[in-house]
Write an enzyme that holds these catalytic residues in place. Sequence first.
Site, PDB file in Angstrom:
ATOM      1  N   GLY A 177       0.854  -1.189   0.000  1.00  0.00           N
ATOM      2  CA  GLY A 177       0.000   0.000   0.000  1.00  0.00           C
ATOM      3  C   GLY A 177       0.887   1.235   0.000  1.00  0.00           C
ATOM      4  O   GLY A 177       2.116   1.137  -0.162  1.00  0.00           O
ATOM      5  N   ASN A 221     -10.638  16.881   6.621  1.00  0.00           N
ATOM      6  CA  ASN A 221     -10.381  16.991   8.066  1.00  0.00           C
ATOM      7  C   ASN A 221     -10.688  18.395   8.577  1.00  0.00           C
ATOM      8  O   ASN A 221     -11.295  18.568   9.634  1.00  0.00           O
ATOM      9  CB  ASN A 221      -8.917  16.654   8.368  1.00  0.00           C
ATOM     10  N   ASN A 271     -11.562  10.421  12.138  1.00  0.00           N
ATOM     11  CA  ASN A 271     -11.821   9.456  11.062  1.00  0.00           C
ATOM     12  C   ASN A 271     -13.299   9.128  10.851  1.00  0.00           C
ATOM     13  O   ASN A 271     -13.808   9.258   9.729  1.00  0.00           O
ATOM     14  CB  ASN A 271     -10.978   8.186  11.270  1.00  0.00           C
ATOM     15  N   GLY A 310       3.727   1.118   2.717  1.00  0.00           N
ATOM     16  CA  GLY A 310       4.734   0.096   2.424  1.00  0.00           C
ATOM     17  C   GLY A 310       5.641   0.525   1.275  1.00  0.00           C
ATOM     18  O   GLY A 310       6.872   0.413   1.357  1.00  0.00           O
ATOM     19  N   GLU A 364     -10.588   0.565   9.039  1.00  0.00           N
ATOM     20  CA  GLU A 364      -9.900   0.133  10.263  1.00  0.00           C
ATOM     21  C   GLU A 364     -10.737   0.453  11.509  1.00  0.00           C
ATOM     22  O   GLU A 364     -10.210   0.588  12.600  1.00  0.00           O
ATOM     23  CB  GLU A 364      -8.521   0.796  10.331  1.00  0.00           C
ATOM     24  N   ALA A 386       1.319   9.413   3.024  1.00  0.00           N
ATOM     25  CA  ALA A 386       1.577   8.979   1.650  1.00  0.00           C
ATOM     26  C   ALA A 386       0.279   8.484   1.046  1.00  0.00           C
ATOM     27  O   ALA A 386      -0.597   8.007   1.759  1.00  0.00           O
ATOM     28  CB  ALA A 386       2.615   7.863   1.637  1.00  0.00           C
ATOM     29  N   LYS A 437      -2.397   8.905  19.478  1.00  0.00           N
ATOM     30  CA  LYS A 437      -2.868   8.972  18.082  1.00  0.00           C
ATOM     31  C   LYS A 437      -4.306   8.444  17.983  1.00  0.00           C
ATOM     32  O   LYS A 437      -5.128   8.982  17.229  1.00  0.00           O
ATOM     33  CB  LYS A 437      -1.915   8.150  17.201  1.00  0.00           C
TER      34      LYS A 437
HETATM   35  O1  KPL Z   1      -4.309   9.458  10.795  1.00  0.00           O
HETATM   36  C1  KPL Z   1      -5.081  10.074  10.101  1.00  0.00           C
HETATM   37  C2  KPL Z   1      -5.905   9.274   9.152  1.00  0.00           C
HETATM   38  O2  KPL Z   1      -6.462   9.804   8.213  1.00  0.00           O
HETATM   39  O3  KPL Z   1      -5.962   8.041   9.378  1.00  0.00           O
HETATM   40  C3  KPL Z   1      -5.249  11.563  10.293  1.00  0.00           C
HETATM   41  C4  KPL Z   1      -4.266  12.047  11.331  1.00  0.00           C
HETATM   42  C5  KPL Z   1      -6.651  11.843  10.757  1.00  0.00           C
HETATM   43  C6  KPL Z   1      -4.925  12.340   9.060  1.00  0.00           C
HETATM   44  O4  KPL Z   1      -5.857  12.267   8.037  1.00  0.00           O
END
Ligand code: KPL
Length: 311
Positions: free
Chosen positions: A16, A202, A192, A19, A266, A132, A184
């Site tokens: 992905g 965001n 998300n 990676g 996820e 990325a 995080k």
């Molecule tokens: O980690 C992120 C994600 O999109 O999974 C953030 C920090 C919210 C950045 O888009």
Amino acid sequence: MAKTNQWPGIHVLGAGSMGLMIAARLQAAASVVLLRRPGNWPASLQLQVQRNGATTRCRLTQYGSDTAPAPISHLILCTKSIDALAALESLDSRVADDAQLLLMQNGMGSQEAVVQHFPRARIAAASTTEGAYRTAPDRVVHAACGLTRIGSLNRGDFDWAGLFRDAGMEAGTVEDIRWHLADKLRVNVLINPLTALHGCLNGELLDRAELLADMQALGQEADAVLAAAGFRFGNTALEQASAVARSTANNRSSMLQDVTAGRRTELDDITGFLLELARRHGVPAPTHQAVYSRIQALTPAPAHHRTDAAP
Ligand code: KPL
């Protein structure tokens, strides 16, 4: 940067965006092999990496995870969190028993599942603000150069941060990686699901009063749950997530990208993990439960249920 003999050969599992970006960058310091899902892949991948407006080309040696030569001694796992365990299992006995593993998954839960299933491996986890995205199977854009924090989950004692720095990336070793993962997580549980449900960038979460109110409610619950689980932070989840939403204002969150593409998200390792903590500690989290159910209704059913996530 010249490649030195200081570092052992590194395998990167997962093709992905993360990676590909990590495999390409680490080639500056070490020999890297890209491992992909099972199958017969061409022996090398011509990859284009775009960074700061410039495109560089590199050639990566690649194998299917079922055809890679053994033994694998140093492995970076770059799959999505929901695929982490199955992807590692697909390598079967190719991974040396006492291999050094670096887990780069979002959310929490998948890391502990790997520790439980591979008790002899020496395992570290990373929390990264590198960004990325892939524009084609052989093209990746390194959108944001961030900081990667790495810390051991059991007996991981390989200097992954030193390798990353040698390859020109910003990285540091931390004492308590679980705290960084939780830090995080409290951002991801606010940004998300809301961006995925409302199809917004965001930064829009801060501009629309009704979304900010949702962030507030999710933030208060996340603060209570994480405090009950023993995590202490110097600010609230709302403050932390707002700062990240501002600094990544034009990003489409990973969950929004997954929902838009009809892929599994996820969610279970983000909101699902928080809900599991809430249940264990008897803290109500009705707003997280509501967004969990709404996202679940939007996305494909999981291929398998992980039952062994532990906080
Ligand atoms: O980690 C992120 C994600 O999109 O999974 C953030 C920090 C919210 C950045 O888009």
